[in-house]
Design a protein around this motif. Structure first.
Motif, PDB file in Angstrom:
ATOM      1  N   LEU A 138     -11.495 -20.107   5.199  1.00  0.00           N
ATOM      2  CA  LEU A 138     -11.528 -19.258   6.380  1.00  0.00           C
ATOM      3  C   LEU A 138     -12.871 -18.552   6.491  1.00  0.00           C
ATOM      4  N   PRO A 139     -13.560 -18.679   7.633  1.00  0.00           N
ATOM      5  CA  PRO A 139     -14.833 -17.968   7.808  1.00  0.00           C
ATOM      6  C   PRO A 139     -14.638 -16.455   7.669  1.00  0.00           C
ATOM      7  N   PHE A 140     -15.622 -15.801   7.088  1.00  0.00           N
ATOM      8  CA  PHE A 140     -15.525 -14.362   6.838  1.00  0.00           C
ATOM      9  C   PHE A 140     -15.345 -13.590   8.142  1.00  0.00           C
ATOM     10  N   ASP A 141     -15.880 -14.111   9.220  1.00  0.00           N
ATOM     11  CA  ASP A 141     -15.784 -13.458  10.522  1.00  0.00           C
ATOM     12  C   ASP A 141     -14.326 -13.293  10.961  1.00  0.00           C
ATOM     13  N   CYS A 142     -13.466 -14.194  10.517  1.00  0.00           N
ATOM     14  CA  CYS A 142     -12.047 -14.140  10.892  1.00  0.00           C
ATOM     15  C   CYS A 142     -11.277 -13.088  10.097  1.00  0.00           C
ATOM     16  N   MET A 143     -11.968 -12.422   9.166  1.00  0.00           N
ATOM     17  CA  MET A 143     -11.339 -11.394   8.344  1.00  0.00           C
ATOM     18  C   MET A 143     -11.928 -10.012   8.636  1.00  0.00           C
ATOM     19  N   MET A 144     -12.764  -9.929   9.658  1.00  0.00           N
ATOM     20  CA  MET A 144     -13.494  -8.702   9.952  1.00  0.00           C
ATOM     21  C   MET A 144     -13.166  -8.163  11.340  1.00  0.00           C
ATOM     22  N   ASP A 145     -13.564  -6.901  11.565  1.00  0.00           N
ATOM     23  CA  ASP A 145     -13.542  -6.265  12.887  1.00  0.00           C
ATOM     24  C   ASP A 145     -12.142  -5.951  13.409  1.00  0.00           C
ATOM     25  N   SER A 146     -11.182  -5.729  12.512  1.00  0.00           N
ATOM     26  CA  SER A 146      -9.861  -5.294  12.969  1.00  0.00           C
ATOM     27  C   SER A 146      -9.938  -3.854  13.456  1.00  0.00           C
ATOM     28  N   THR A 147      -9.066  -3.511  14.397  1.00  0.00           N
ATOM     29  CA  THR A 147      -8.994  -2.139  14.914  1.00  0.00           C
ATOM     30  C   THR A 147      -7.672  -1.476  14.551  1.00  0.00           C
ATOM     31  N   PHE A 148      -6.707  -2.249  14.092  1.00  0.00           N
ATOM     32  CA  PHE A 148      -5.392  -1.756  13.685  1.00  0.00           C
ATOM     33  C   PHE A 148      -4.788  -2.835  12.790  1.00  0.00           C
ATOM     34  N   THR A 149      -3.996  -2.414  11.798  1.00  0.00           N
ATOM     35  CA  THR A 149      -3.452  -3.387  10.846  1.00  0.00           C
ATOM     36  C   THR A 149      -1.925  -3.379  10.848  1.00  0.00           C
ATOM     37  N   VAL A 150      -1.355  -4.578  10.722  1.00  0.00           N
ATOM     38  CA  VAL A 150       0.091  -4.755  10.565  1.00  0.00           C
ATOM     39  C   VAL A 150       0.344  -5.408   9.212  1.00  0.00           C
ATOM     40  N   SER A 151       1.206  -4.793   8.431  1.00  0.00           N
ATOM     41  CA  SER A 151       1.566  -5.339   7.121  1.00  0.00           C
ATOM     42  C   SER A 151       3.076  -5.559   7.079  1.00  0.00           C
ATOM     43  N   ASN A 152       3.486  -6.809   7.215  1.00  0.00           N
ATOM     44  CA  ASN A 152       4.909  -7.150   7.214  1.00  0.00           C
ATOM     45  C   ASN A 152       5.339  -7.460   5.778  1.00  0.00           C
ATOM     46  N   MET A 153       6.032  -6.497   5.151  1.00  0.00           N
ATOM     47  CA  MET A 153       6.433  -6.628   3.758  1.00  0.00           C
ATOM     48  C   MET A 153       7.885  -7.087   3.608  1.00  0.00           C
ATOM     49  N   GLY A 154       8.490  -7.503   4.717  1.00  0.00           N
ATOM     50  CA  GLY A 154       9.898  -7.859   4.701  1.00  0.00           C
ATOM     51  C   GLY A 154      10.250  -8.963   3.737  1.00  0.00           C
ATOM     52  N   MET A 155       9.359  -9.956   3.605  1.00  0.00           N
ATOM     53  CA  MET A 155       9.676 -11.104   2.751  1.00  0.00           C
ATOM     54  C   MET A 155       9.755 -10.730   1.268  1.00  0.00           C
ATOM     55  N   LEU A 156       9.224  -9.553   0.917  1.00  0.00           N
ATOM     56  CA  LEU A 156       9.261  -9.092  -0.471  1.00  0.00           C
ATOM     57  C   LEU A 156      10.491  -8.244  -0.768  1.00  0.00           C
ATOM     58  N   GLY A 157      11.287  -7.970   0.265  1.00  0.00           N
ATOM     59  CA  GLY A 157      12.510  -7.210   0.057  1.00  0.00           C
ATOM     60  C   GLY A 157      12.344  -5.705   0.119  1.00  0.00           C
ATOM     61  N   PHE A 158      11.124  -5.223   0.359  1.00  0.00           N
ATOM     62  CA  PHE A 158      10.922  -3.778   0.481  1.00  0.00           C
ATOM     63  C   PHE A 158      11.596  -3.282   1.761  1.00  0.00           C
ATOM     64  N   GLU A 159      12.416  -2.244   1.637  1.00  0.00           N
ATOM     65  CA  GLU A 159      13.023  -1.652   2.824  1.00  0.00           C
ATOM     66  C   GLU A 159      12.072  -0.669   3.494  1.00  0.00           C
ATOM     67  N   GLN A 160      11.326   0.078   2.681  1.00  0.00           N
ATOM     68  CA  GLN A 160      10.408   1.082   3.200  1.00  0.00           C
ATOM     69  C   GLN A 160       9.113   1.015   2.402  1.00  0.00           C
ATOM     70  N   VAL A 161       7.986   1.175   3.087  1.00  0.00           N
ATOM     71  CA  VAL A 161       6.693   1.113   2.424  1.00  0.00           C
ATOM     72  C   VAL A 161       5.825   2.270   2.901  1.00  0.00           C
ATOM     73  N   THR A 162       4.811   2.601   2.120  1.00  0.00           N
ATOM     74  CA  THR A 162       3.814   3.590   2.528  1.00  0.00           C
ATOM     75  C   THR A 162       2.466   2.893   2.555  1.00  0.00           C
ATOM     76  N   PRO A 163       2.122   2.284   3.674  1.00  0.00           N
ATOM     77  CA  PRO A 163       0.871   1.512   3.729  1.00  0.00           C
ATOM     78  C   PRO A 163      -0.346   2.416   3.718  1.00  0.00           C
ATOM     79  N   PHE A 164      -1.388   2.002   3.001  1.00  0.00           N
ATOM     80  CA  PHE A 164      -2.655   2.723   2.988  1.00  0.00           C
ATOM     81  C   PHE A 164      -3.535   2.207   4.117  1.00  0.00           C
ATOM     82  N   LEU A 165      -4.272   3.132   4.723  1.00  0.00           N
ATOM     83  CA  LEU A 165      -5.171   2.760   5.818  1.00  0.00           C
ATOM     84  C   LEU A 165      -6.232   1.770   5.370  1.00  0.00           C
ATOM     85  N   ASN A 166      -6.612   0.919   6.301  1.00  0.00           N
ATOM     86  CA  ASN A 166      -7.695  -0.023   6.095  1.00  0.00           C
ATOM     87  C   ASN A 166      -8.939   0.569   6.755  1.00  0.00           C
ATOM     88  N   PRO A 167      -9.833   1.221   5.995  1.00  0.00           N
ATOM     89  CA  PRO A 167     -10.981   1.917   6.580  1.00  0.00           C
ATOM     90  C   PRO A 167     -11.819   0.998   7.463  1.00  0.00           C
TER      91      PRO A 167
END
Length: 232
Positions: A138-167
């Protein structure tokens, strides 16, 4: 190290793991963070996924969440932002970063200009990027310049998470696993619904918890009628 602990192996972290470590240190050091959570029904999202998957096999809960979050951010642009030093930027582009679990950690792919793409475009793009990421192509450009992040942890069985900001982003949404639960309405009638916990973390130096709460209320309304928001 201590004499009472036998070491199986040790090594210096590098590559992806070192990059993640640096970002997380920056996140907790420089960003005063708070997280709010709300359990929301995803019955309609599951129905929509099953319907759309018949037309495009790349459609997933994550790709639908990306599209719906982009629609919610259009209504709350202050969440699609970054505080860099003492200057606050609200972005017109809604570039949704999606956390993808790999052996050496969670890496990011970014769906850029998600506000202008329908669910099939997002699903295809997301699947292509994930396949390339796993193949380390995957080109590095496709991993950059996000403005908001979504972290779907459902597949791991977590009911509740405390996600840390992606600076330097102002917000990140963590989504827990879906479980069937009894839901009691205002008339004390109990029904069974598919519920998931949505956890929004915000940078309190940039905005207040109020903004995160309002964003979740809007997302809840969208999740109740997702078909109207997927761009088809």
């Amino acid at each position: 190290m201590g004499e009472g602990k036998r070491i199986k192996e040790n090594y210096k972290i590098s590559g992806a793991r070192k990059f993640i470590a640096t970002k997380m240190k920056e996140s907790l050091r420089d960003y005063p963070q708070g997280t709010g959570s709300s359990e929301i029904s995803v019955d309609k999202v599951l129905e929509l996924k099953n319907e759309l998957k018949k037309q495009n096999s790349n459609v997933s809960m994550t790709s639908i969440f990306v599209k719906l979050v982009a629609e919610a951010l259009k209504k709350h642009p202050v969440m699609n932002s970054a505080l860099i030093e003492d200057e606050f930027f609200i972005y017109e582009s809604i570039n949704i970063g999606v956390g993808i679990g790999l052996d050496d950690g969670i890496m990011m792919v970014v769906v850029k200009e998600a506000q202008n793409k329908d669910i099939f475009q997002i699903s295809d793009e997301l699947q292509t990027m994930i396949s390339k990421l796993k193949a380390k192509k995957l080109p590095f450009d496709c991993m950059m310049d996000s403005t908001f992040t979504v972290s779907n942890m459902g597949m791991l069985g977590f009911e509740q998470v405390t996600p840390f900001l992606n600076p330097p982003e102002t917000g990140i949404l963590g989504i827990g696993t879906t479980k069937k639960k009894y839901v009691i309405d205002n008339n004390d009638v109990a029904t069974i619904s598919n519920m998931a916990c949505f956890n929004i973390t915000v940078n309190h130096a940039a905005i207040d918890g109020l903004h995160g709460g309002l964003f979740l209320l809007t997302l809840k309304d969208i999740l109740a009628d997702p078909k109207s928001y997927v761009g088809l």
